[in-house]
Structure formats: structure tokens, C-alpha cells
Design an enzyme around this catalytic site. Structure first.
Site, PDB file in Angstrom:
ATOM      1  N   HIS A  83       0.804  -1.229   0.000  1.00  0.00           N
ATOM      2  CA  HIS A  83       0.000   0.000   0.000  1.00  0.00           C
ATOM      3  C   HIS A  83       0.833   1.274   0.000  1.00  0.00           C
ATOM      4  O   HIS A  83       0.299   2.360  -0.222  1.00  0.00           O
ATOM      5  CB  HIS A  83      -1.049  -0.045   1.110  1.00  0.00           C
ATOM      6  CG  HIS A  83      -2.035  -1.132   0.829  1.00  0.00           C
ATOM      7  ND1 HIS A  83      -2.712  -1.195  -0.370  1.00  0.00           N
ATOM      8  CD2 HIS A  83      -2.385  -2.239   1.514  1.00  0.00           C
ATOM      9  CE1 HIS A  83      -3.462  -2.283  -0.383  1.00  0.00           C
ATOM     10  NE2 HIS A  83      -3.276  -2.942   0.746  1.00  0.00           N
ATOM     11  N   HIS A 120       3.002  -8.094  -3.220  1.00  0.00           N
ATOM     12  CA  HIS A 120       2.131  -8.820  -4.139  1.00  0.00           C
ATOM     13  C   HIS A 120       2.214  -8.167  -5.513  1.00  0.00           C
ATOM     14  O   HIS A 120       1.788  -7.029  -5.688  1.00  0.00           O
ATOM     15  CB  HIS A 120       0.693  -8.743  -3.583  1.00  0.00           C
ATOM     16  CG  HIS A 120      -0.313  -9.548  -4.353  1.00  0.00           C
ATOM     17  ND1 HIS A 120      -1.609  -9.701  -3.903  1.00  0.00           N
ATOM     18  CD2 HIS A 120      -0.239 -10.238  -5.514  1.00  0.00           C
ATOM     19  CE1 HIS A 120      -2.288 -10.444  -4.778  1.00  0.00           C
ATOM     20  NE2 HIS A 120      -1.472 -10.782  -5.761  1.00  0.00           N
ATOM     21  N   ARG A 177       0.573  -7.953  -8.610  1.00  0.00           N
ATOM     22  CA  ARG A 177      -0.715  -8.356  -9.180  1.00  0.00           C
ATOM     23  C   ARG A 177      -0.644  -8.301 -10.703  1.00  0.00           C
ATOM     24  O   ARG A 177       0.126  -7.527 -11.276  1.00  0.00           O
ATOM     25  CB  ARG A 177      -1.835  -7.433  -8.686  1.00  0.00           C
ATOM     26  CG  ARG A 177      -2.084  -7.552  -7.196  1.00  0.00           C
ATOM     27  CD  ARG A 177      -3.298  -6.733  -6.801  1.00  0.00           C
ATOM     28  NE  ARG A 177      -4.516  -7.405  -7.177  1.00  0.00           N
ATOM     29  CZ  ARG A 177      -5.298  -8.104  -6.346  1.00  0.00           C
ATOM     30  NH1 ARG A 177      -5.004  -8.179  -5.062  1.00  0.00           N
ATOM     31  NH2 ARG A 177      -6.383  -8.705  -6.791  1.00  0.00           N
ATOM     32  N   ARG A 200      -1.541  -3.014 -10.132  1.00  0.00           N
ATOM     33  CA  ARG A 200      -2.200  -1.832  -9.556  1.00  0.00           C
ATOM     34  C   ARG A 200      -1.361  -1.163  -8.471  1.00  0.00           C
ATOM     35  O   ARG A 200      -1.554  -0.006  -8.183  1.00  0.00           O
ATOM     36  CB  ARG A 200      -3.589  -2.183  -9.011  1.00  0.00           C
ATOM     37  CG  ARG A 200      -3.568  -3.020  -7.766  1.00  0.00           C
ATOM     38  CD  ARG A 200      -4.964  -3.165  -7.200  1.00  0.00           C
ATOM     39  NE  ARG A 200      -5.777  -4.062  -7.998  1.00  0.00           N
ATOM     40  CZ  ARG A 200      -6.796  -4.752  -7.493  1.00  0.00           C
ATOM     41  NH1 ARG A 200      -7.128  -4.626  -6.234  1.00  0.00           N
ATOM     42  NH2 ARG A 200      -7.490  -5.564  -8.260  1.00  0.00           N
ATOM     43  N   GLU A 235       4.029 -12.557  -3.112  1.00  0.00           N
ATOM     44  CA  GLU A 235       2.674 -13.102  -3.293  1.00  0.00           C
ATOM     45  C   GLU A 235       2.316 -12.964  -4.756  1.00  0.00           C
ATOM     46  O   GLU A 235       2.526 -11.900  -5.351  1.00  0.00           O
ATOM     47  CB  GLU A 235       1.661 -12.295  -2.487  1.00  0.00           C
ATOM     48  CG  GLU A 235       1.804 -12.431  -1.007  1.00  0.00           C
ATOM     49  CD  GLU A 235       0.830 -11.512  -0.278  1.00  0.00           C
ATOM     50  OE1 GLU A 235       0.071 -10.772  -0.935  1.00  0.00           O
ATOM     51  OE2 GLU A 235       0.862 -11.528   0.936  1.00  0.00           O
ATOM     52  N   THR A 239      -7.248  -9.547  -1.820  1.00  0.00           N
ATOM     53  CA  THR A 239      -7.432 -10.996  -1.946  1.00  0.00           C
ATOM     54  C   THR A 239      -8.633 -11.418  -1.089  1.00  0.00           C
ATOM     55  O   THR A 239      -8.638 -11.212   0.108  1.00  0.00           O
ATOM     56  CB  THR A 239      -6.160 -11.722  -1.455  1.00  0.00           C
ATOM     57  OG1 THR A 239      -5.030 -11.052  -1.994  1.00  0.00           O
ATOM     58  CG2 THR A 239      -6.155 -13.161  -1.884  1.00  0.00           C
ATOM     59  N   HIS A 282      -3.878 -11.591   6.761  1.00  0.00           N
ATOM     60  CA  HIS A 282      -4.981 -10.880   6.103  1.00  0.00           C
ATOM     61  C   HIS A 282      -5.922 -10.271   7.135  1.00  0.00           C
ATOM     62  O   HIS A 282      -6.496 -10.980   7.946  1.00  0.00           O
ATOM     63  CB  HIS A 282      -5.793 -11.749   5.147  1.00  0.00           C
ATOM     64  CG  HIS A 282      -6.322 -10.922   4.002  1.00  0.00           C
ATOM     65  ND1 HIS A 282      -7.391 -10.070   4.144  1.00  0.00           N
ATOM     66  CD2 HIS A 282      -5.882 -10.773   2.731  1.00  0.00           C
ATOM     67  CE1 HIS A 282      -7.592  -9.450   2.995  1.00  0.00           C
ATOM     68  NE2 HIS A 282      -6.693  -9.837   2.126  1.00  0.00           N
TER      69      HIS A 282
HETATM   70  N1  PXP Z   1      -1.255 -12.394   3.339  1.00  0.00           N
HETATM   71  C1  PXP Z   1      -1.711 -12.496   2.067  1.00  0.00           C
HETATM   72  C2  PXP Z   1      -1.581 -13.800   1.367  1.00  0.00           C
HETATM   73  C3  PXP Z   1      -2.285 -11.389   1.411  1.00  0.00           C
HETATM   74  O1  PXP Z   1      -2.744 -11.508   0.141  1.00  0.00           O
HETATM   75  C4  PXP Z   1      -2.323 -10.156   2.091  1.00  0.00           C
HETATM   76  C5  PXP Z   1      -2.871  -8.937   1.385  1.00  0.00           C
HETATM   77  O2  PXP Z   1      -2.063  -8.617   0.299  1.00  0.00           O
HETATM   78  C6  PXP Z   1      -1.827 -10.080   3.404  1.00  0.00           C
HETATM   79  C7  PXP Z   1      -1.317 -11.225   4.011  1.00  0.00           C
HETATM   80  C8  PXP Z   1      -1.841  -8.813   4.191  1.00  0.00           C
HETATM   81  O3  PXP Z   1      -3.171  -8.441   4.440  1.00  0.00           O
HETATM   82  P1  PXP Z   1      -3.479  -7.037   5.113  1.00  0.00           P
HETATM   83  O4  PXP Z   1      -3.028  -5.979   4.172  1.00  0.00           O
HETATM   84  O5  PXP Z   1      -4.957  -7.063   5.313  1.00  0.00           O
HETATM   85  O6  PXP Z   1      -2.707  -7.009   6.404  1.00  0.00           O
END
Ligand code: PXP
Length: 237
Positions: free
Chosen positions: A10, A43, A45, A49, A70, A101, A191
Site C-alpha cells: 500500500h 504482491h 498483481r 495496480r 505473493e 485478496t 490478512h
Molecule cells: N497475506 C496475504 C496472502 C495477502 O494476500 C495479504 C494482502 O495482500 C496479506 C497477508 C496482508 O493483508 P493485510 O493488508 O490485510 O494485512
């Protein structure tokens, strides 16, 4: 104590909002490392993005802790991972229209596609983790693919609207975590974890790693705001 993987996607989301060069997720990764992060998660993607291909390459050369990429279980992403060689790849489901996700990877339904990626990555010495919902079936299917780790999706726990539902989701994570660790798989979770809800998850026996992104980046914006404004005032004044 569980290791902390900091997801810096982010920071790149803010940069891409203006298609500029700042804030740089690589700088953020270095600061996260200075703050004690045990790993950096990002990640790439398919729609690019937030994280860009350049971030992945520069990040790999810069951060000293383990990098966890990821990505979707596709050949395009596997080819990129084979070039960049992160310490670990976490395979996640990916839909273009989703904000983040949404659920775990259905390992059974996508077995052949997932296996094709897993085999190539593992032959190249990259550790593989599968991001799955906390169910016995998904854990057993993951085990059959001989991956080193599973990351259990904590989204249902994080989004629980009542304490009863949250307790139920926590028990699912605990029980599934036990199954994964009995099968000698490394146990990761992530997550939706926040400063408020992380502790019961961190206390689950056998959890080796938590991957946390949005909440840490959101807090970083807040705790850094005062200083950033003061520095601009000083320049103007
Ligand atoms: N683990 C995985 C596999 C994810 O896809 C994500 C989000 O990209 C996260 C952890 C981290 O999630 P959050 O941003 O909600 O802490």
C-alpha cells in the site's frame, strides 16, 4: 514468537495514485527492516495496480531480510519469480475486480495449475507457501503438493461482527493450524490483522509467521503525519 512479514503493497498504492516516484515501497521496506520486520511481503498483481516489476527487482537487491512474493498461480508470474528468485513465493487466488485478496486458494479445484507452478518454483530452490482458508481439506491438498508452508487466511476472523463469531473463527484457525503443524508444514497466517485483533492469532501454538500490511501502513501514515507537516512548515517559514 511468530515472525513478522510486513506487506508494503500500500506504499505503492499511494505512489500509483499519482503515477509518480514517491513514496517508494523499497524505501519503506528498508525502514520496516530497521523497525524489526523479519521479512518483506509484496504482491505483484497481474494488473500491476500497486507493486511494479521494478519494485520487485530493486527490493530483491536491497532488503536483507527474506522477501516473500505473493502472486497468482500463473505461468507469467512463475517466470518472473524464477528470474527474481525471492526467498519465498506465496500463491494466492487473484481476481481483477477484487479490492484485495478475497478468499484462500482452492487448491483442490486448481490442483494442476498450482502444481505446475509449485514444481517449477521448488526446483529453483524457492520456498512455496499456499494461501488457503483454514480447512482440513485445503491443508491436506496443500500437503500433497509437498509445499513447505501454508498461510491460513485470517480474513473471516478479522471481519467477524460479533465476539462469538470471532471466537469461532479463532478456533478454526487454531484447529487447522494444529493439522498443518502435525503434517510438518510451516504455519503462517495473515490478512486483515490489526493492532487490535493480532494478539489472539499470534498466541496460536505453532504459528511461525504473520503477514500484515494495511494496518501497519495505515498507522505509519498517522504516526508520521505530525512530523511531515512540521517539516513542510519549517521550509515555508
Ligand atoms: N497475506 C496475504 C496472502 C495477502 O494476500 C495479504 C494482502 O495482500 C496479506 C497477508 C496482508 O493483508 P493485510 O493488508 O490485510 O494485512
Amino acid at each position: 514468537m511468530a515472525l513478522l512479514g510486513v506487506n508494503i503493497d500500500h506504499v505503492a498504492t499511494v505512489r500509483q495514485a499519482r503515477r509518480t516516484i514517491e513514496p517508494d515501497p523499497v524505501w519503506a521496506a528498508v525502514l520496516a527492516e530497521l523497525g524489526g520486520a523479519d521479512g518483506i511481503t509484496l504482491h505483484l498483481r497481474e494488473d500491476r495496480r500497486h507493486i511494479q516489476d521494478r519494485d520487485l527487482r530493486v527490493m530483491k537487491e536491497t532488503v536483507q531480510v527474506r522477501m516473500n512474493l505473493e502472486m497468482a498461480a500463473s505461468q507469467e508470474m512463475t517466470d518472473i519469480a524464477l528470474q527474481v528468485k525471492p526467498a519465498k513465493v506465496t500463491l494466492v487466488p487473484e481476481k481483477r475486480e477484487e479490492v484485495t485478496t478475497e478468499g484462500g486458494l482452492d487448491v483442490m479445484a486448481n490442483r494442476d495449475r498450482v502444481k505446475t507452478c509449485v514444481d517449477q518454483l521448488m526446483s529453483a530452490g524457492i520456498e512455496v507457501s499456499l494461501f488457503i482458508d483454514p480447512t482440513e481439506k485445503q491443508i491436506e491438498s496443500s500437503h500433497k503438493l509437498e509445499v513447505q508452508a501454508v498461510e491460513l487466511h485470517t480474513g473471516q476472523y478479522a471481519d467477524a461482527e460479533t465476539m462469538e463469531i470471532q471466537a469461532l473463527e479463532l478456533s478454526k484457525l487454531t484447529e487447522s493450524g494444529g493439522i498443518a503443524s502435525d503434517l510438518n508444514m510451516q504455519l503462517h497466517m495473515g490478512h486483515g490483522l490489526t493492532y487490535r485483533n493480532v494478539q489472539p492469532v499470534a498466541a496460536i501454538p505453532a504459528v511461525e509467521e504473520l503477514n500484515i500490511g494495511h494496518s501497519i501502513i495505515a498507522r505509519a501514515v498517522m504516526v508520521g503525519m505530525e512530523r511531515a507537516v512540521r517539516e513542510m512548515k519549517n521550509l515555508i517559514g
